[in-house]
Write a protein that holds these residues in place. Structure first.
Motif, PDB file in Angstrom:
ATOM      1  N   ILE A  51     -20.121 -73.360  12.960  1.00 34.63           N
ATOM      2  CA  ILE A  51     -19.489 -72.040  12.983  1.00 34.63           C
ATOM      3  C   ILE A  51     -18.120 -72.158  12.313  1.00 34.63           C
ATOM      4  O   ILE A  51     -17.289 -72.982  12.719  1.00 34.63           O
ATOM      5  N   VAL A  52     -17.911 -71.370  11.276  1.00 31.81           N
ATOM      6  CA  VAL A  52     -16.655 -71.407  10.528  1.00 31.81           C
ATOM      7  C   VAL A  52     -15.955 -70.057  10.659  1.00 31.81           C
ATOM      8  O   VAL A  52     -16.530 -69.027  10.296  1.00 31.81           O
ATOM      9  N   THR A  53     -14.744 -70.072  11.179  1.00 35.38           N
ATOM     10  CA  THR A  53     -13.942 -68.850  11.276  1.00 35.38           C
ATOM     11  C   THR A  53     -12.613 -69.076  10.550  1.00 35.38           C
ATOM     12  O   THR A  53     -12.250 -70.218  10.236  1.00 35.38           O
ATOM     13  N   GLU A  54     -11.921 -67.979  10.299  1.00 29.39           N
ATOM     14  CA  GLU A  54     -10.656 -68.099   9.566  1.00 29.39           C
ATOM     15  C   GLU A  54      -9.650 -68.941  10.341  1.00 29.39           C
ATOM     16  O   GLU A  54      -8.994 -69.825   9.795  1.00 29.39           O
ATOM     17  N   ASP A  55      -9.536 -68.668  11.618  1.00 29.92           N
ATOM     18  CA  ASP A  55      -8.597 -69.412  12.461  1.00 29.92           C
ATOM     19  C   ASP A  55      -9.246 -69.546  13.838  1.00 29.92           C
ATOM     20  O   ASP A  55      -9.052 -68.706  14.716  1.00 29.92           O
ATOM     21  N   TYR A  57     -24.091 -81.205  19.149  1.00 25.68           N
ATOM     22  CA  TYR A  57     -24.414 -80.827  17.769  1.00 25.68           C
ATOM     23  C   TYR A  57     -23.855 -79.462  17.346  1.00 25.68           C
ATOM     24  O   TYR A  57     -24.095 -79.032  16.221  1.00 25.68           O
ATOM     25  N   VAL A  58     -23.127 -78.771  18.223  1.00 21.44           N
ATOM     26  CA  VAL A  58     -22.514 -77.493  17.842  1.00 21.44           C
ATOM     27  C   VAL A  58     -21.086 -77.767  17.389  1.00 21.44           C
ATOM     28  O   VAL A  58     -20.286 -78.313  18.143  1.00 21.44           O
ATOM     29  N   GLU A  59     -20.770 -77.402  16.160  1.00 23.13           N
ATOM     30  CA  GLU A  59     -19.434 -77.661  15.618  1.00 23.13           C
ATOM     31  C   GLU A  59     -18.706 -76.356  15.334  1.00 23.13           C
ATOM     32  O   GLU A  59     -19.299 -75.412  14.802  1.00 23.13           O
ATOM     33  N   ILE A  60     -17.436 -76.339  15.682  1.00 22.93           N
ATOM     34  CA  ILE A  60     -16.561 -75.193  15.402  1.00 22.93           C
ATOM     35  C   ILE A  60     -15.473 -75.668  14.451  1.00 22.93           C
ATOM     36  O   ILE A  60     -14.779 -76.660  14.731  1.00 22.93           O
ATOM     37  N   ARG A  61     -15.317 -74.997  13.335  1.00 26.39           N
ATOM     38  CA  ARG A  61     -14.274 -75.354  12.365  1.00 26.39           C
ATOM     39  C   ARG A  61     -13.555 -74.105  11.880  1.00 26.39           C
ATOM     40  O   ARG A  61     -14.159 -73.037  11.760  1.00 26.39           O
ATOM     41  N   ASP A  62     -12.273 -74.280  11.597  1.00 23.92           N
ATOM     42  CA  ASP A  62     -11.588 -73.238  10.851  1.00 23.92           C
ATOM     43  C   ASP A  62     -11.642 -73.631   9.376  1.00 23.92           C
ATOM     44  O   ASP A  62     -12.099 -74.724   9.029  1.00 23.92           O
ATOM     45  N   VAL A  63     -11.207 -72.759   8.500  1.00 24.40           N
ATOM     46  CA  VAL A  63     -11.313 -73.016   7.060  1.00 24.40           C
ATOM     47  C   VAL A  63     -10.527 -74.263   6.668  1.00 24.40           C
ATOM     48  O   VAL A  63     -10.964 -75.061   5.842  1.00 24.40           O
ATOM     49  N   GLN A  64      -9.387 -74.449   7.293  1.00 28.93           N
ATOM     50  CA  GLN A  64      -8.544 -75.597   6.967  1.00 28.93           C
ATOM     51  C   GLN A  64      -9.215 -76.921   7.338  1.00 28.93           C
ATOM     52  O   GLN A  64      -8.994 -77.943   6.695  1.00 28.93           O
ATOM     53  N   GLY A  65     -10.058 -76.903   8.367  1.00 26.01           N
ATOM     54  CA  GLY A  65     -10.708 -78.121   8.820  1.00 26.01           C
ATOM     55  C   GLY A  65     -12.107 -78.317   8.266  1.00 26.01           C
ATOM     56  O   GLY A  65     -12.835 -79.208   8.712  1.00 26.01           O
ATOM     57  N   ILE A  89     -20.647 -68.105   9.182  1.00 22.99           N
ATOM     58  CA  ILE A  89     -19.286 -67.953   8.688  1.00 22.99           C
ATOM     59  C   ILE A  89     -18.864 -66.488   8.756  1.00 22.99           C
ATOM     60  O   ILE A  89     -19.666 -65.586   8.481  1.00 22.99           O
ATOM     61  N   THR A  90     -17.628 -66.250   9.134  1.00 22.28           N
ATOM     62  CA  THR A  90     -17.132 -64.882   9.233  1.00 22.28           C
ATOM     63  C   THR A  90     -16.662 -64.396   7.869  1.00 22.28           C
ATOM     64  O   THR A  90     -16.381 -65.195   6.968  1.00 22.28           O
ATOM     65  N   THR A  91     -16.571 -63.082   7.739  1.00 18.92           N
ATOM     66  CA  THR A  91     -16.162 -62.507   6.449  1.00 18.92           C
ATOM     67  C   THR A  91     -14.728 -62.904   6.084  1.00 18.92           C
ATOM     68  O   THR A  91     -14.426 -63.147   4.915  1.00 18.92           O
ATOM     69  N   ASP A  92     -13.845 -62.977   7.084  1.00 14.77           N
ATOM     70  CA  ASP A  92     -12.461 -63.403   6.817  1.00 14.77           C
ATOM     71  C   ASP A  92     -12.421 -64.838   6.311  1.00 14.77           C
ATOM     72  O   ASP A  92     -11.634 -65.181   5.420  1.00 14.77           O
ATOM     73  N   ALA A  93     -13.291 -65.692   6.880  1.00 16.20           N
ATOM     74  CA  ALA A  93     -13.347 -67.081   6.443  1.00 16.20           C
ATOM     75  C   ALA A  93     -13.882 -67.184   5.021  1.00 16.20           C
ATOM     76  O   ALA A  93     -13.419 -68.022   4.235  1.00 16.20           O
ATOM     77  N   VAL A  94     -14.844 -66.338   4.670  1.00 13.07           N
ATOM     78  CA  VAL A  94     -15.390 -66.331   3.306  1.00 13.07           C
ATOM     79  C   VAL A  94     -14.287 -66.014   2.301  1.00 13.07           C
ATOM     80  O   VAL A  94     -14.163 -66.671   1.257  1.00 13.07           O
ATOM     81  N   LYS A  95     -13.475 -65.023   2.610  1.00 15.12           N
ATOM     82  CA  LYS A  95     -12.387 -64.641   1.706  1.00 15.12           C
ATOM     83  C   LYS A  95     -11.357 -65.759   1.556  1.00 15.12           C
ATOM     84  O   LYS A  95     -10.844 -66.020   0.463  1.00 15.12           O
TER      85      LYS A  95
END
Length: 201
Positions: free
Chosen positions: A148-152, A166-174, A188-194
């Motif tokens: 799961i990738v989110t902006e923050d 096996y469930v991973e949480i990352r922000d864009v920086q990581g 991935i969230t839309t904010d993270a895509v941008k």
């Protein structure tokens, strides 16, 4: 190109350079290996026969005692030195910024082509509960190893997924190539895509 947003009729317009790039297996392999090697300590150390603590005096007379030999620090004896002993070294491989970004774009593009990239408007929890994360994940078909990738990424997300294997949480920086390659599905969230577009474009 456009990415479909899950449970929404709208589509997200994205750059072809980031999400429509041709896949280069050699480039991705090189970057993944370099990333993993950068995490290796390289501190393994063994002693050669000259470094072992022991006398180098001849252990027995030359004749009459069977096999002839000198010092007991030789590698054939227990407690002796090691042949071709390992020494501390760096496993780091140079990968320039352009190569790294190109590999990340290639991985994201291939995930999109394979239908393993899912875009959602938002993904967050209001409280820290593992059961809440499990219920949230059941809304999507993400496989056994979701990323799961989110902006923050919020603290609620990190702590709620901590006990889920096996469930991973990352922000864009990581975000890194190893996490992307190892995931069954990337949500991935839309904010993270941008934000990823700004980073990789």
């Amino acid at each position: 190109m456009e990415l479909a947003i899950n449970n929404s009729s709208t589509k997200l317009s994205v750059s072809d350079e980031v999400f429509g790039r041709d896949f280069s297996e050699d480039l991705v392999h090189q970057v993944v290996v370099a990333y993993r090697n950068a995490g290796r300590a390289g501190t393994k150390a063994q002693k050669t026969r000259s470094e072992v603590n022991g006398t180098t005096k001849k252990s027995k007379k030359q004749k009459g005692g069977g096999a002839r030999h000198g010092a007991l620090t030789a590698p054939i004896f227990v407690g002796g030195g090691v042949t071709f002993a390992a020494k501390p070294r760096s496993f780091a491989q140079k990968v320039n910024r352009k190569m790294y970004r190109a590999a990340m774009s290639a991985i994201l593009s291939e995930l999109n082509r394979q239908g393993r990239l899912m875009v959602v408007e938002t993904f967050d929890l209001t409280e820290t509960k593992t059961s809440g994360m499990v219920a949230k994940l059941k809304e999507f078909d993400l496989g056994k190893r979701p990323l799961i990738v989110t902006e923050d990424a919020s603290e609620h997300l990190y702590l709620s997924a901590r006990n889920l294997p096996y469930v991973e949480i990352r922000d864009v920086q990581g975000l890194d190539p190893v996490a992307l390659v190892g995931a069954d599905t990337v949500l991935i969230t839309t904010d993270a895509v941008k934000k990823i577009e700004e980073w990789l474009a």
